[in-house]
Design a protein around this motif. Structure first.
Motif, PDB file in Angstrom:
ATOM      1  N   ARG A 290       2.519 -12.269  -9.987  1.00 52.75           N
ATOM      2  CA  ARG A 290       1.939 -10.999 -10.432  1.00 52.75           C
ATOM      3  C   ARG A 290       2.177  -9.929  -9.374  1.00 52.75           C
ATOM      4  N   LEU A 291       2.224  -8.679  -9.805  1.00 51.19           N
ATOM      5  CA  LEU A 291       2.368  -7.561  -8.880  1.00 51.19           C
ATOM      6  C   LEU A 291       0.981  -7.011  -8.573  1.00 51.19           C
ATOM      7  N   VAL A 292       0.697  -6.889  -7.292  1.00 47.83           N
ATOM      8  CA  VAL A 292      -0.607  -6.374  -6.862  1.00 47.83           C
ATOM      9  C   VAL A 292      -0.369  -5.122  -6.021  1.00 47.83           C
ATOM     10  N   ALA A 294      -2.433  -1.605  -4.027  1.00 37.23           N
ATOM     11  CA  ALA A 294      -3.694  -1.116  -3.469  1.00 37.23           C
ATOM     12  C   ALA A 294      -3.757   0.388  -3.568  1.00 37.23           C
ATOM     13  N   ASP A 295      -4.816   0.894  -4.214  1.00 39.05           N
ATOM     14  CA  ASP A 295      -5.128   2.313  -4.115  1.00 39.05           C
ATOM     15  C   ASP A 295      -6.422   2.421  -3.311  1.00 39.05           C
ATOM     16  N   PRO A 296      -6.896   3.615  -2.968  1.00 45.50           N
ATOM     17  CA  PRO A 296      -8.013   3.724  -2.033  1.00 45.50           C
ATOM     18  C   PRO A 296      -9.333   3.133  -2.500  1.00 45.50           C
ATOM     19  N   PHE A 297      -9.447   2.747  -3.776  1.00 49.54           N
ATOM     20  CA  PHE A 297     -10.740   2.293  -4.276  1.00 49.54           C
ATOM     21  C   PHE A 297     -10.684   0.931  -4.961  1.00 49.54           C
ATOM     22  N   GLY A 298      -9.531   0.287  -4.982  1.00 49.09           N
ATOM     23  CA  GLY A 298      -9.437  -1.006  -5.632  1.00 49.09           C
ATOM     24  C   GLY A 298      -7.999  -1.470  -5.729  1.00 49.09           C
ATOM     25  N   LEU A 299      -7.738  -2.307  -6.740  1.00 46.87           N
ATOM     26  CA  LEU A 299      -6.423  -2.920  -6.882  1.00 46.87           C
ATOM     27  C   LEU A 299      -5.809  -2.569  -8.228  1.00 46.87           C
ATOM     28  N   ILE A 300      -4.492  -2.648  -8.248  1.00 49.48           N
ATOM     29  CA  ILE A 300      -3.712  -2.523  -9.481  1.00 49.48           C
ATOM     30  C   ILE A 300      -3.024  -3.851  -9.707  1.00 49.48           C
ATOM     31  N   LEU A 301      -3.109  -4.367 -10.918  1.00 48.18           N
ATOM     32  CA  LEU A 301      -2.546  -5.686 -11.222  1.00 48.18           C
ATOM     33  C   LEU A 301      -1.596  -5.576 -12.409  1.00 48.18           C
ATOM     34  N   VAL A 302      -0.355  -6.064 -12.205  1.00 52.10           N
ATOM     35  CA  VAL A 302       0.627  -6.132 -13.285  1.00 52.10           C
ATOM     36  C   VAL A 302       0.960  -7.606 -13.512  1.00 52.10           C
ATOM     37  N   GLU A 303       0.718  -8.091 -14.734  1.00 57.99           N
ATOM     38  CA  GLU A 303       0.959  -9.497 -15.047  1.00 57.99           C
ATOM     39  C   GLU A 303       2.444  -9.737 -15.315  1.00 57.99           C
TER      40      GLU A 303
END
Length: 802
Positions: A290-292, A294-303
């Protein structure tokens, strides 16, 4: 594990393209534009300790057994199996305190560290030794040479900088810049490169992808000349923002993080934003299929199937960087919480399995320091950026007084002034949030317009500007504030408050308001006066005697010093920056143009002849007046009655000699591990002799040699004993348990006087030489200390071995 290895699903192809030193022609050019200078570094760090905050993690990498984190306060490593944390700072040989990038080099078992000024450090994992490379930093062609990202592949260290891409040869027998690229297609020259990735390019071969401030650029590794701008293709169409920050190769596709959102590249070179976040995405990594991001307030996840979602957990999360470790675990760097092990869950959240924060203060920058009678350092933060104030106990434990940890301080910040009264209460003044109190038993209270006479600045409802605080011996507290119309307040020993209103002083400006202050040994207040119409402007110095009743202004006596002097008398400048009282009762005044002192007889507030005097050098080769023309930021007095002076050209240690003063030492970045020559504040721990320096880049301390005197004579402590001396300039035999002023005599066993030393404070040291500066022979010597004020005589002895 390298950043390239953890990001690309085509890892085998990448390693094949750049293994060893057999690299494509584009990376083989040797026309160096940078001055190549290298060398092993062994810093002279004995006696120095760095006290930095390592909560703000900016880059991560992994060696086989440890996670490595670059932070705003140095580098630390963490062993997930054993839980061991190891800190690395300038006192361990690093170039600087603020790091920008880090990458593990498996071929050499080293960690490369990049800095904002372009310096590269190479830290050997086995023994922690550091080598420094200034090739990039010493380039004169570019004004900004910051290192933004590091990628290691074979013997090539790819360095993304503020002026382009540098290829550094990491091989043990080379260690030099191989080439640099500063023009990419149609992009502006010397374009900052934020990230670099090796992955397939549109022609099917392997290539370099660059994230820049004006879009994405790529070039084939088979290009004969990567210096040719035409070798690079620029892509901008469809990007969520042209200010790109991070790159990753996932699902045979390029993903780009920018100053807002993540964009995915289509086959035609056009990009499509994912529409997940309006915030910057500074890091992307492939983890467990998976692609992870980081933005300043959490995570972005691409399956793996391309579906994407935003993950949020806690409002206080501040992710900065993502790292998949060799064992498959996922780690985050956080701007406030250090290193964190993460477990991704179903839905829109994630879990923190553990957090790793090396010992240190929550914030790293301080504007004011003091040490209390128990040997605890108290530090105030900085206006605007500082979240609170802090305490370092003698055992090395930090207490962070911020709203994150203390309910009474929630919503309050910018504590810039710190003071500890004789009863052990700490007082922290804020630029806007009032006055905080920490009692000796640890309770925290805040005083503002609701429970004290402190008043908000004119035109505001609750914005209270506290300038300073100081106490009398019985605990009576004096507080100054600005812009409220009531600049002086007193808190009596019974806890009641009153606004103190001096009834006017000779020559004091009508527009006066009050800045920082001290209370001298006679109870007089020495107050820096500011301009109510321009709070940044200092008008001079107020000397105030509040009489028998501190709440009654009618019995006050005061005078104002507001004119610049000359020829060694008067104020060197009316812009007063620091105040201190020494152990002889002299009041020292720091200004933007040097030092002055007042001989304080207890009636300085009433005496119209009170006049500051400029100290003079005993050795006129130094000049005439001490630190003439130099801005003084702070003054501290040690137990030997020496002055520690904080300036923007380092710290000076000065003592009185005869009718003048001499420079004992000048501490700078050239001869010490100081982070910066800009010293903001200094404090001395009289119990141990340790001296703390708050610089504009962080806090560091030095083991000084002046300790508190004893009140009555007692058996002396002489060390080392026996003393094995070489006869060189570094020989030192120290004598402790001295009274305030002592004459120390060194005698042979038959009573012959060898040496006489006049000492101040609880310790002095002897260099093992006689009155003719000759090394004394081996033998036993008597040490006799005679108190100068009738305290009696104390004895000791020492054996010297040559």
């Amino acid at each position: 594990m390298t950043r390239m290895e953890r990001r690309s699903t085509g890892r085998a192809a990448v390693r094949g393209a750049l293994r060893g030193r057999v690299v494509p022609a584009g990376l083989m050019l040797v026309g160096l534009m940078l001055a190549a200078t290298t060398g092993a570094v062994r810093a002279q760090t004995s006696g120095w300790t760095a006290h930095t905050s390592m909560r703000n993690v900016v880059s991560l990498t992994a060696s086989p057994e440890r996670i490595w984190a670059a932070t705003a306060g140095g580098v630390f490593s963490y062993d997930p199996a054993g839980g061991e944390v190891q800190r690395y700072t300038v006192t361990d040989g690093l170039h600087g305190v603020q790091t920008r990038a880090v990458v593990y080099d498996a071929r050499r078992d080293v960690v490369w560290i990049g800095y904002p000024d372009g310096v590269l450090d190479r830290l050997r994992v086995a023994d922690g030794s550091v080598e420094r490379f200034r090739d990039i930093a010493r380039s004169t062609r570019f004004t900004s040479r910051a290192i933004n990202r590091l990628v290691i592949t074979g013997d090539s260290l790819l360095v993304a900088t503020d002026f382009g891409l540098v290829v550094f040869d990491a091989a043990e027998d080379r260690q030099e810049v191989r080439d640099s690229y500063t023009q990419f297609g149609s992009l502006s020259s010397a374009m900052p490169v934020r990230d670099v990735l090796i992955a397939p390019v549109p022609d099917g071969g392997m290539g370099l992808w660059l994230a820049t401030d004006e879009g994405v650029a790529h070039a084939s590794l088979q290009s004969p000349n990567l210096k040719d701008p035409g070798a690079w293709t620029v892509e901008q169409t469809g990007l969520a923002s042209l200010a790109t920050q991070s790159l990753a190769w996932f699902r045979e596709t390029l993903y780009v993080g920018s100053s807002e959102d993540v964009s995915v590249r289509g086959p035609d070179g056009r990009y499509q934003p994912l529409g997940l976040t309006p915030w910057p995405v500074n890091d992307l990594a492939v983890s467990d299929g998976r692609l992870v991001g980081a933005d300043p307030f959490g995570l972005i996840l691409v399956e793996a199937d391309g579906t994407a979602r935003l993950l949020r957990r806690d409002p206080e999360d501040r992710p900065t960087v993502v790292l998949p470790a060799p064992d498959g675990s996922l780690w985050l760097g956080d701007a406030m919480a250090g290193l964190r092990a993460v477990r991704l869950t179903e839905g829109s959240g994630f879990e923190i399995e553990r957090s790793v924060v090396p010992s240190g203060p929550f914030d790293g920058l301080f504007s004011d320091l003091t040490v209390d009678d128990a040997g605890r350092l108290w530090a105030a933060g900085v206006a605007g950026a500082g979240l609170g104030f802090y305490r370092l106990d003698p055992q090395g434990t930090w207490t962070n007084y911020t709203g994150r940890f203390f309910e009474a301080l929630q919503g309050r910040s910018s504590f810039v002034d710190i003071h500890v009264d004789p009863l052990g209460h700490a007082w922290a003044g804020s630029e806007g949030a009032g006055l905080a109190q920490v009692t000796p038993d640890g309770e925290v209270f805040v005083y503002d317009h609701t429970n004290s006479t402190l008043r908000p600045a004119t035109g505001t409802s609750s914005f209270i500007l506290v300038s300073g605080s100081a106490s009398e011996p019985d605990g009576t507290l004096w507080v100054t504030s600005r812009a409220s119309g009531e600049p002086l307040h007193v808190r009596l020993t019974d806890g009641t408050w009153a606004a103190a209103r001096p009834q006017g002083c000779r020559s004091e400006p009508i527009s006066a308001t009050y800045g920082d202050l001290i209370v001298d040994s006679f109870g007089q207040k020495w107050i820096i006066v500011r301009d109510l119409g321009n709070l940044n402007r200092v008008l001079g110095l107020l000397i105030l005697d509040t009489g028998d009743d501190p709440t009654d202004g009618l019995d006050d006596v005061c005078q104002f010093l507001g004119e610049r002097g000359a020829q060694g008398q008067g104020l060197p400048s009316v812009t007063i920056t620091a105040l201190a009282e020494d152990r002889d009762g002299l009041i020292w005044i720091g200004t933007e143009d040097g030092l002055a002192y007042v001989i304080n007889n207890g009636i300085a507030a009433a005496d119209p002849n009170t006049l500051p005097i400029w100290p003079q050098w005993n050795d006129r080769e130094e000049g005439v007046f001490v630190l003439d023309g130099l801005r003084v930021n702070d003054i501290a007095v040690d137990p030997a009655n020496r002055l520690w002076v904080a300036t923007e050209e380092g710290a000076y240690l000065i003592r009185q000699v005869g009718n003048g003063y001499e420079r004992v030492a000048h501490f700078t970045t050239e001869n010490t591990p100081l982070f910066s020559d800009v010293i903001v504040s200094i404090a001395v721990d009289g119990r141990t002799g340790r001296v703390y320096f708050a610089t504009d880049r962080g806090l560091i301390s030095y083991q000084g040699d002046a300790v508190n005197p004893v009140e009555q004579t007692q058996d002396l402590i002489v060390f080392p004993n026996p003393a094995r001396l070489s006869g060189g300039g570094s020989d030192r035999i120290c004598v402790q348990r001295l009274v305030e002023e002592t004459e120390v005599r060194i005698l042979t066993v038959d009573g012959t006087l060898i040496r006489r030393i006049d000492a101040r404070g609880g310790q002095t040291c002897w260099d093992g030489r006689d009155r003719q500066n000759r090394p004394v022979p081996s033998g036993v010597y008597l040490v006799v200390a005679v108190g100068a004020n009738g305290e009696g005589t104390a004895y000791g002895k020492v054996a010297i071995l040559r």
